[in-house]
Every structure is written in C-alpha cells, then in structure tokens.
Design a protein around this motif. Sequence first.
Motif, PDB file in Angstrom:
ATOM      1  N   ALA A 183      -8.957   3.180  -1.692  1.00  0.00           N
ATOM      2  CA  ALA A 183      -8.298   2.312  -0.714  1.00  0.00           C
ATOM      3  C   ALA A 183      -7.121   1.562  -1.339  1.00  0.00           C
ATOM      4  CB  ALA A 183      -9.299   1.323  -0.121  1.00  0.00           C
ATOM      5  N   LEU A 184      -7.300   1.057  -2.549  1.00  0.00           N
ATOM      6  CA  LEU A 184      -6.204   0.361  -3.218  1.00  0.00           C
ATOM      7  C   LEU A 184      -5.078   1.325  -3.575  1.00  0.00           C
ATOM      8  CD1 LEU A 184      -8.182  -2.098  -5.498  1.00  0.00           C
ATOM      9  CD2 LEU A 184      -6.811  -2.661  -3.484  1.00  0.00           C
ATOM     10  N   GLY A 185      -5.425   2.545  -3.969  1.00  0.00           N
ATOM     11  CA  GLY A 185      -4.401   3.557  -4.255  1.00  0.00           C
ATOM     12  C   GLY A 185      -3.589   3.898  -3.017  1.00  0.00           C
ATOM     13  N   LEU A 193       1.369   3.297   0.206  1.00  0.00           N
ATOM     14  CA  LEU A 193       2.043   2.961   1.458  1.00  0.00           C
ATOM     15  C   LEU A 193       3.074   1.845   1.272  1.00  0.00           C
ATOM     16  CD1 LEU A 193      -0.937   3.187   3.968  1.00  0.00           C
ATOM     17  CD2 LEU A 193       0.976   4.796   3.669  1.00  0.00           C
ATOM     18  N   ILE A 194       2.769   0.860   0.425  1.00  0.00           N
ATOM     19  CA  ILE A 194       3.730  -0.208   0.170  1.00  0.00           C
ATOM     20  C   ILE A 194       4.984   0.365  -0.496  1.00  0.00           C
ATOM     21  CG2 ILE A 194       4.167  -2.246  -1.251  1.00  0.00           C
ATOM     22  CD1 ILE A 194       1.240  -3.042  -0.730  1.00  0.00           C
ATOM     23  N   ARG A 195       4.809   1.207  -1.491  1.00  0.00           N
ATOM     24  CA  ARG A 195       5.957   1.793  -2.191  1.00  0.00           C
ATOM     25  C   ARG A 195       6.699   2.780  -1.297  1.00  0.00           C
ATOM     26  NH1 ARG A 195       4.935   1.313  -8.236  1.00  0.00           N
ATOM     27  NH2 ARG A 195       3.143  -0.057  -8.254  1.00  0.00           N
ATOM     28  N   TYR A 196       5.971   3.565  -0.530  1.00  0.00           N
ATOM     29  CA  TYR A 196       6.603   4.548   0.343  1.00  0.00           C
ATOM     30  C   TYR A 196       7.439   3.862   1.413  1.00  0.00           C
ATOM     31  CZ  TYR A 196       7.321   8.533   3.378  1.00  0.00           C
ATOM     32  OH  TYR A 196       7.897   9.513   4.138  1.00  0.00           O
ATOM     33  N   SER A 197       7.007   2.708   1.876  1.00  0.00           N
ATOM     34  CA  SER A 197       7.762   2.013   2.913  1.00  0.00           C
ATOM     35  C   SER A 197       9.172   1.680   2.440  1.00  0.00           C
ATOM     36  CB  SER A 197       7.031   0.742   3.352  1.00  0.00           C
ATOM     37  OG  SER A 197       7.030  -0.213   2.313  1.00  0.00           O
TER      38      SER A 197
END
Length: 110
Positions: free
Chosen positions: A15-17, A22-26
């Motif tokens: 889940a943390l991965g 998702l944060i970096r991909y955004s």
Amino acid sequence: MTEMSAITLWALIVALGIGTFLIRYSFMGLLGGRELPEWVLRHLRYTSVAVFPALIAPLVLWPAATGGTPEPARLSAAAVTLVVGILTKNVVLSVALGGVTLYAVMALLG
C-alpha cells in the motif's frame, strides 16, 4: 504492543509503495511531457530554499547529540554558513567553511 502478522506487514508495504508511486506519477507521469506555466516554474525555484532550512534548523537548534540543548559549535557553524552563503552565493564554500567552523569550535571548547 502486539506483533504484526506477515500478511499485514506485506499489505502495508504494498500500500505504501502504491501510494508513493501515485504521488510521484502525478508529477512526473501526468505533467512530465507538458510545459509548465511560468508562475509554477518561478515558485519551484524556491523549493530548495524552503526545504533545506526546514531540514537543518532542528539539527542546529535541538541537536540529538546534546539532548536537545543548543550548543555554541553548531550555532557558530550555522551562522558562518549563512553569512558566507549570503555574501559569496557559493554553496560549496559556505558548507566547507561551516564544517571547518564546527570542528574548530568543537576543538576549542573541548
């Protein structure tokens, strides 16, 4: 405190991965190929100026090595680094002189 099961631990890691991805991909995936507006680029220039003091200030003002008590060596090194950085605009020189100041004051004070 209870011990965490292996399934719970791996679920948390996954889940943390996914969250980190998702944060970096955004930023990189969705905005990577686009031209950013000038006002965004102007604000991004100040990111390091805001982050570095936030990382360094606790280490200078409440150092774990002294139990959270400020000490003259660290305060002197921070002051020298700040002044040299402002006067010369040279990061390497300011960090080097700050390090020399830290060890010199520590040697003088014992």
